[in-house]
Structures are given as structure tokens and as C-alpha cells.
Design a protein around this motif. Sequence first.
Motif, mmCIF file in Angstrom:
data_model
loop_
_atom_site.group_PDB
_atom_site.id
_atom_site.type_symbol
_atom_site.label_atom_id
_atom_site.label_comp_id
_atom_site.label_asym_id
_atom_site.label_seq_id
_atom_site.Cartn_x
_atom_site.Cartn_y
_atom_site.Cartn_z
ATOM 1 N N TYR A 143 0.777 -1.416 0.114
ATOM 2 C CA TYR A 143 -0.082 -0.028 -0.032
ATOM 3 C C TYR A 143 0.771 1.276 0.006
ATOM 4 O O TYR A 143 0.752 2.209 -0.849
ATOM 5 N N LEU A 144 2.045 1.279 0.813
ATOM 6 C CA LEU A 144 2.693 2.541 0.937
ATOM 7 C C LEU A 144 3.513 2.576 -0.291
ATOM 8 O O LEU A 144 3.846 3.820 -0.774
ATOM 9 N N ASN A 145 3.897 1.399 -0.906
ATOM 10 C CA ASN A 145 4.556 1.700 -2.240
ATOM 11 C C ASN A 145 3.772 2.106 -3.311
ATOM 12 O O ASN A 145 4.200 3.089 -4.154
ATOM 13 N N ILE A 146 2.346 2.013 -3.317
ATOM 14 C CA ILE A 146 1.716 2.756 -4.192
ATOM 15 C C ILE A 146 1.719 4.173 -4.050
ATOM 16 O O ILE A 146 1.630 5.103 -4.900
ATOM 17 N N LEU A 147 1.449 4.639 -2.718
ATOM 18 C CA LEU A 147 1.296 6.050 -2.253
ATOM 19 C C LEU A 147 2.818 6.458 -2.627
ATOM 20 O O LEU A 147 2.709 7.786 -3.255
ATOM 21 N N SER A 148 3.795 5.859 -2.523
ATOM 22 C CA SER A 148 5.207 6.561 -2.814
ATOM 23 C C SER A 148 5.370 6.675 -4.149
ATOM 24 O O SER A 148 5.820 7.821 -4.819
ATOM 25 N N LYS A 150 2.789 7.096 -6.585
ATOM 26 C CA LYS A 150 1.818 8.058 -7.005
ATOM 27 C C LYS A 150 2.511 9.471 -6.460
ATOM 28 O O LYS A 150 2.049 10.396 -7.256
ATOM 29 N N GLU A 151 2.946 9.647 -5.281
ATOM 30 C CA GLU A 151 3.442 10.910 -5.108
ATOM 31 C C GLU A 151 4.781 11.364 -5.850
ATOM 32 O O GLU A 151 4.969 12.408 -6.417
ATOM 33 N N THR A 152 5.439 10.231 -6.118
ATOM 34 C CA THR A 152 6.676 10.653 -7.174
ATOM 35 C C THR A 152 6.061 10.993 -8.711
ATOM 36 O O THR A 152 6.671 11.971 -9.073
ATOM 37 N N LEU A 153 4.989 10.409 -9.045
ATOM 38 C CA LEU A 153 4.314 10.712 -10.228
ATOM 39 C C LEU A 153 3.780 12.284 -10.199
ATOM 40 O O LEU A 153 3.955 13.124 -11.300
ATOM 41 N N LYS A 154 3.244 12.655 -9.060
ATOM 42 C CA LYS A 154 2.546 13.901 -8.913
ATOM 43 C C LYS A 154 3.917 14.937 -9.027
ATOM 44 O O LYS A 154 3.783 16.037 -9.773
ATOM 45 N N THR A 155 5.021 14.558 -8.444
ATOM 46 C CA THR A 155 6.304 15.525 -8.313
ATOM 47 C C THR A 155 6.855 15.562 -9.897
ATOM 48 O O THR A 155 6.936 16.783 -10.287
#
Length: 449
Positions: A143-148, A150-155
Motif C-alpha cells: 500500500y505504501l509503495n503505491i502511495l510513494s 503516486k506521489e513521485t508521479l505528481k512530483t
Amino acid sequence: MKCKRIVLLLVLIVGTVSAQQKKWTLEECVLYAEENNLTIAQFELDLENVKIDRKDAIGNFLPNANAQLSTSGNTGLSFDPTNNQPVTTTILTASGGITSSVNLFDGLRNINRLRRSKMNALSSQYRLDDLKDDIRLNVANAYLNILSNKETLKTIEAQYEVTQQDLKRTKELVDAGALPKGDMLEIEATAANLEQQLVNTENLVLISRINLAQLLQITDYANFYIADADYEVPPTNILNKSPKEIYEKALTFRNDIKFSESNVTLAEQDLKITKGALYPTLGAFFNYNTRYSDQERFNNITGMLERENFTDQLWLNDGISFGAQLNIPIFNGFSVKNNIKRSKIGIEKAKLQLEQDKLSLETAINQAYVDVRSFGKAYEAAQKTLEARRLAYKYSKERYDVGLMNAFDFSQAQARVDNAEAAVVRSKYDYIFRLKILEFYFGLPIVLN
């Protein structure tokens, strides 16, 4: 007016579709995994088998009862089962009976087997709970891997937008003759590199979603989404505890330790069962039987040959036997002694495994404690690096805008900012996950605040 209605209808359809797309929270993922994971389902079936074994152990205390019925016809010389006299005619006979036996004493093996079945049920429950603990950690990590990702993608998306603006402004300056064309080509190369990073990161998001969906046994990957949230490092007091304190607390509730302890108890119970073969066994039995024959017999009263009816013969020809049997073991080819030795070895192996599991737990907790501190420092360092890179980029942009820096050096400054932002995202979620692992060892649930 018609166009407005069409637009309104499209808005309603989009809203309905969006509402149907479930956003999974971490808690929902963990609960769903516990209910649908195939390995957990297999372990639950093993637990059901163990419960059946307990019923078998209870059944060993009860007497057994069996009925027998048989009928046969014979031609030629045979014996009448009702009087054991030989006959040379065709004879039809029938017999039946009920037998029952009960074990009165078997060296306490039945009692010890019942106790073992109860212990084994508890051990299997510990084994199942330990698997659920592992599943919870795996789900949290995925789950945290997805969040990481996704946040990298936003950046990267934000960086790409800034680069596109820089490219547009540079192109205008190149067209006006204020900057050489090489500067525009350098910005285009940077934009192309970011576009490639976008594609790669989108793939990482998709792959990480698939990995989590597989853990949950969900096959509809395309419609599997987690709740969009930007989690910050949660406040925690776990670092106020020493590794020794966390280890001592973990020993009191960790299911893997309880499972190993129960294996020692089971091995000790197996030794008691094995030693039961050294004692005599005492059993009791009861048998009721009767028989029928179609042969005619001479009736002394009437002076005629008569055939007694079926019911009367069953009452006249029945019999009962009962008794007890004592078996005393004297010599069995060293099998009992060898089995006792094997059981003692099993106890020692179970104890060694328990100590190994405790050592592994202590090592894992110490490693988790070191990881939390190191990843915490890495996260702080990444934040400081990002702040410095942003200041440097701001200074480089000011120089680039007035023509005091070429496009290559400017793109390098932006790339360093990109790398620093990616490092912050990665180190933040690594730090959060290590914190959750350490809290999990201390008995705290895996919850993202």
C-alpha cells in the motif's frame, strides 16, 4: 437548450461512474486480505482438520458397537449352526449378532491424546494468526509503495509542467534571437527525459497496484484504486522505547513465538503418549449372537417333524458372551524404547527452534530499530538537500533568465532538484513503513493517520 441537457447528462454519468470506483483504505485492504487470501484459507482448513482430530480423541473414550448379519445356503454335507449336527440336505441358515468393546486403561494414552488435540488446536490458531501478521505487513508495504509511486508521479508531472513553460519561454527568446538554438534543444532534451520518467513512473504505479490487488486476490486490476491521500510522517513515541523493551513486549504476544512455544508443549505431550506403550492395557467386551436354520426337527410332544418359526428360533438360539482382556507388554523389538528416544529428540528440537525464533525476533527488532533511525536521518537529510537544491535552482533560474547561464547548466540544476524531490518521497515512505514495523513489534496496529 439541448446542448445544456447533453452536458448535464454527461456530468451525471461521469459522477455516477466516479462514485462507483471504490477507493480502498489501508484498513480495508488489511481486512479484505485476511478474509480472502488463499494461504489464509488453506491454514483455516488445517485448523478445521485439527478440530476434527479433537473429536477423534474424544471418541476413543467411548465404547464401540457393531452389528453383523449373514445368511447362506448349503447343499451336501454341512453343519446346522443351531445344534452343530451334520446334515446332507440343502440347508438355509442365518445368523446375527452385536459386539461391543471398550478400552478401560491404555497407559493414559487416550487422555494424553485428548490433551494433545486441544494443544494442537491452539498451536494451529497461533500459526494462522502469525500468517495474518505477515499478510498485514505485506499489505501495508504494498500500500505504501503505491502511495510513494503516486506521489513521485505528481512530483514529476509538476516538474514537467514547469519545464514545458521554460521551453515555451526559451523558444520565444530563440525566435527573437536573444538565445542560441542550442539552449532550446537542451530544454527539449530535459522535457523528453521528464516525459520518459512520467511513463516509467506511471508503469510503477500500475505494477504496484497489481501487486497489492494480487495480495487481496482481486483480479479486476483496472478498477482497483486506493484512497488518494498525502500521508506525512506520523507522530510516534516508539523511539522512546529501547530495543530490549520492545523485544520483551513482543515475547508476550507475538504469534510466531507462541507457535514455537506450543510446539514444545506438543512434543512433550507426544513423549507422554509414547511412554504409555510401556504400561499394560485393559479392555472389556460384550457379544450377543443368535442363529436360524430352516431344518425340521422332531418334536417329542407331538411326535412329528416340525420347523420352528424364525422369531422363536432367534430367542431359543441366542447367546451372550462378555469378559475382559489384559495385555502386558514384555518385548516389542526395542520399538517402544526407540519411539521414546525419538520423542525426547523431538522435544530438544522444538526447544532449539523456540530459541532460534526468539533470536530471530530479537535480531529483527534490533534491525527494525536501526532502520527507523537511519531512514529517519535519511529523510531529514533529503529534506535539507531538497531545500538547498530549490534555492540553488532559483538562483540558477534568475541567472538563466538574464542570460548569465547556459541551458545545459540550467537543466542540470533542475535535474538535481528533480532527484532531490524523488529522494524525499522515497525516504519518507521508507521511514513511515519502518516506523510501522517497529510499532507492530510493540503490539500497535498498522494504521495510517
